[in-house]
Scaffold this motif. Structure first.
Motif, PDB file in Angstrom:
ATOM      1  N   LYS A  99       0.839  -1.197   0.000  1.00  0.00           N
ATOM      2  CA  LYS A  99       0.000   0.000   0.000  1.00  0.00           C
ATOM      3  C   LYS A  99       0.871   1.243   0.000  1.00  0.00           C
ATOM      4  CE  LYS A  99      -3.812   2.089   2.582  1.00  0.00           C
ATOM      5  NZ  LYS A  99      -4.638   2.012   3.803  1.00  0.00           N
ATOM      6  N   ILE A 100       0.388   2.273  -0.675  1.00  0.00           N
ATOM      7  CA  ILE A 100       1.048   3.576  -0.678  1.00  0.00           C
ATOM      8  C   ILE A 100       0.062   4.596  -0.138  1.00  0.00           C
ATOM      9  CG2 ILE A 100       1.865   5.454  -2.124  1.00  0.00           C
ATOM     10  CD1 ILE A 100       3.978   3.493  -2.115  1.00  0.00           C
ATOM     11  N   THR A 101       0.498   5.426   0.791  1.00  0.00           N
ATOM     12  CA  THR A 101      -0.377   6.446   1.373  1.00  0.00           C
ATOM     13  C   THR A 101       0.226   7.829   1.194  1.00  0.00           C
ATOM     14  OG1 THR A 101      -1.142   4.855   3.040  1.00  0.00           O
ATOM     15  CG2 THR A 101      -1.571   7.181   3.459  1.00  0.00           C
ATOM     16  N   ALA A 104       4.785   6.096  -5.930  1.00  0.00           N
ATOM     17  CA  ALA A 104       4.484   4.724  -6.340  1.00  0.00           C
ATOM     18  C   ALA A 104       5.587   3.796  -5.853  1.00  0.00           C
ATOM     19  CB  ALA A 104       4.353   4.631  -7.853  1.00  0.00           C
ATOM     20  N   MET A 105       5.221   2.542  -5.690  1.00  0.00           N
ATOM     21  CA  MET A 105       6.180   1.530  -5.232  1.00  0.00           C
ATOM     22  C   MET A 105       6.110   0.338  -6.171  1.00  0.00           C
ATOM     23  SD  MET A 105       6.308  -0.418  -1.570  1.00  0.00           S
ATOM     24  CE  MET A 105       4.626  -0.999  -1.729  1.00  0.00           C
ATOM     25  N   GLN A 119       4.705  -5.099 -10.349  1.00  0.00           N
ATOM     26  CA  GLN A 119       3.573  -4.175 -10.450  1.00  0.00           C
ATOM     27  C   GLN A 119       3.812  -2.936  -9.614  1.00  0.00           C
ATOM     28  OE1 GLN A 119       1.353  -4.809 -12.776  1.00  0.00           O
ATOM     29  NE2 GLN A 119       2.723  -6.541 -12.995  1.00  0.00           N
ATOM     30  N   LEU A 120       3.308  -1.828 -10.108  1.00  0.00           N
ATOM     31  CA  LEU A 120       3.400  -0.590  -9.348  1.00  0.00           C
ATOM     32  C   LEU A 120       2.140  -0.387  -8.534  1.00  0.00           C
ATOM     33  CD1 LEU A 120       5.572   0.175 -11.692  1.00  0.00           C
ATOM     34  CD2 LEU A 120       5.172   2.464 -10.822  1.00  0.00           C
ATOM     35  N   ILE A 121       2.333  -0.008  -7.302  1.00  0.00           N
ATOM     36  CA  ILE A 121       1.235   0.395  -6.423  1.00  0.00           C
ATOM     37  C   ILE A 121       1.288   1.911  -6.326  1.00  0.00           C
ATOM     38  CG2 ILE A 121       0.149   0.090  -4.171  1.00  0.00           C
ATOM     39  CD1 ILE A 121       0.530  -2.510  -5.766  1.00  0.00           C
ATOM     40  N   TRP A 122       0.143   2.572  -6.557  1.00  0.00           N
ATOM     41  CA  TRP A 122       0.130   4.025  -6.642  1.00  0.00           C
ATOM     42  C   TRP A 122      -0.557   4.648  -5.436  1.00  0.00           C
ATOM     43  CZ3 TRP A 122       2.474   6.711 -10.554  1.00  0.00           C
ATOM     44  CH2 TRP A 122       2.902   5.942 -11.642  1.00  0.00           C
ATOM     45  N   GLY A 123      -0.041   5.796  -5.021  1.00  0.00           N
ATOM     46  CA  GLY A 123      -0.746   6.604  -4.046  1.00  0.00           C
ATOM     47  C   GLY A 123      -1.828   7.423  -4.739  1.00  0.00           C
ATOM     48  N   ALA A 124      -2.653   8.077  -3.929  1.00  0.00           N
ATOM     49  CA  ALA A 124      -3.784   8.836  -4.470  1.00  0.00           C
ATOM     50  C   ALA A 124      -3.358  10.186  -5.025  1.00  0.00           C
ATOM     51  CB  ALA A 124      -4.842   9.033  -3.393  1.00  0.00           C
TER      52      ALA A 124
END
Lengths: 112, 115
Positions: B3-5, B93-94, B102-107
Motif C-alpha cells: 500500500k502507498i499512502t 508509487a512503489m 507491479q506498481l502500487i500508486w498513491g492517491a
C-alpha cells in the motif's frame, strides 16, 4: 528518441462501437501496462504484459482486451464501449530490471 | 498487502520555498523501488526520481530529493526553491522488484505554488 506513443490522443465515440487504442514503445521494454485515470480514483491498472504473448489482468480489466503479439506494441481494445469507460488512458512500459515506468502521452476517451 | 499512502490531498506553497510531499508505504518484500511522478494540468506523467530499497544514499535529481527513511517506511519528496511550474499533481508509487513488478500508486497530492 526513447518514447511511448499512443493513438489516438483524443477520441469521442458512441456506446457499443468497437475501438482500439494503440500503444508502441521503441525502448525494447519487456513490461507494458495500461492504466486508466479518473478524478478522485488515481491510476488504476487495466492489464499488463511481462513479455510477448504474456498478458495479465490488472485491477479493472472488465470491458477491455489486450494483446502482445510483438514486443513493441500493446493495443487496448474496447469491444463494446460504455459511458463508464470514459476516462484518461495511459500506456506505460519499462525494462523489468530498471524499474522506471515510461508513460505515453495519454488518450482522452469519451463514450457517449 | 502492499500500500502507498499520500496523506496530503492538496498543498499551497509560496514560490521559492521548499516543499515536502509525504509518502508512506507498506510492504513485506525486501526488494522494492519507490518512484515519484509529476502530472501537470496538461495530463502527461513525468518521472521525477527513484529510490531503491537497498540504496544507501537518498536519491537526488536537480531540485528534487527523496527523503528515504526505510525504518519508518517513508519516502517523502522534497522540492527545493519551488517554482510556479511545479504546480501539479504528484504521485508516489512503489514497485516490487522480486516478483510481479507491479506498481502500487498513491492517491496523489495536488501542489499549488503561489506567486
Amino acid at each position: 528518441e526513447a518514447q511511448v506513443t499512443q493513438n489516438p490522443r483524443y477520441l469521442i465515440t458512441v456506446t457499443g462501437k468497437k475501438l482500439t487504442v494503440t500503444c508502441s514503445q521503441n525502448m525494447n521494454h519487456e513490461y507494458m501496462s495500461w492504466y486508466r485515470q479518473d478524478p478522485g480514483l488515481g491510476l488504476r491498472q487495466i492489464y499488463y504484459s511481462m513479455n510477448v504473448e504474456v498478458t495479465d489482468k490488472g485491477d479493472v480489466p472488465e470491458g477491455y482486451k489486450v494483446s502482445r503479439k510483438e514486443k513493441r506494441n500493446f493495443p487496448l481494445i474496447l469491444e463494446s464501449p460504455s459511458p463508464n469507460q470514459t476516462s484518461l488512458y495511459f500506456c506505460a512500459s519499462s525494462s523489468i530490471v530498471a524499474g522506471e515506468l515510461f508513460f505515453g502521452p495519454g488518450t482522452r476517451l469519451t463514450v457517449l | 498487502a502492499q500500500k502507498i499512502t499520500q496523506t496530503q490531498p492538496g498543498m499551497f506553497v509560496q514560490e521559492k520555498e521548499a516543499v515536502t510531499l509525504d509518502c508512506t508505504y507498506d510492504t513485506s518484500d525486501p526488494s522494492y523501488g519507490l518512484f515519484w511522478y509529476k502530472q501537470p494540468s496538461s495530463g502527461e506523467m513525468i518521472f521525477l526520481i527513484y529510490q531503491g530499497s537497498y540504496d544507501q544514499q537518498n536519491a537526488t535529481e536537480g531540485r528534487y530529493s527523496l527523503n528515504f527513511q526505510k525504518a519508518r517506511k517513508s519516502a517523502n519528496l522534497v522540492i527545493s526553491a519551488s517554482q510556479l511550474g511545479d504546480s501539479a499533481m504528484y504521485f508516489c508509487a512503489m514497485r516490487d522488484l522480486d516478483s510481479n513488478y507491479q506498481l502500487i500508486w498513491g492517491a496523489g497530492t495536488k501542489l499549488i505554488i503561489k506567486p
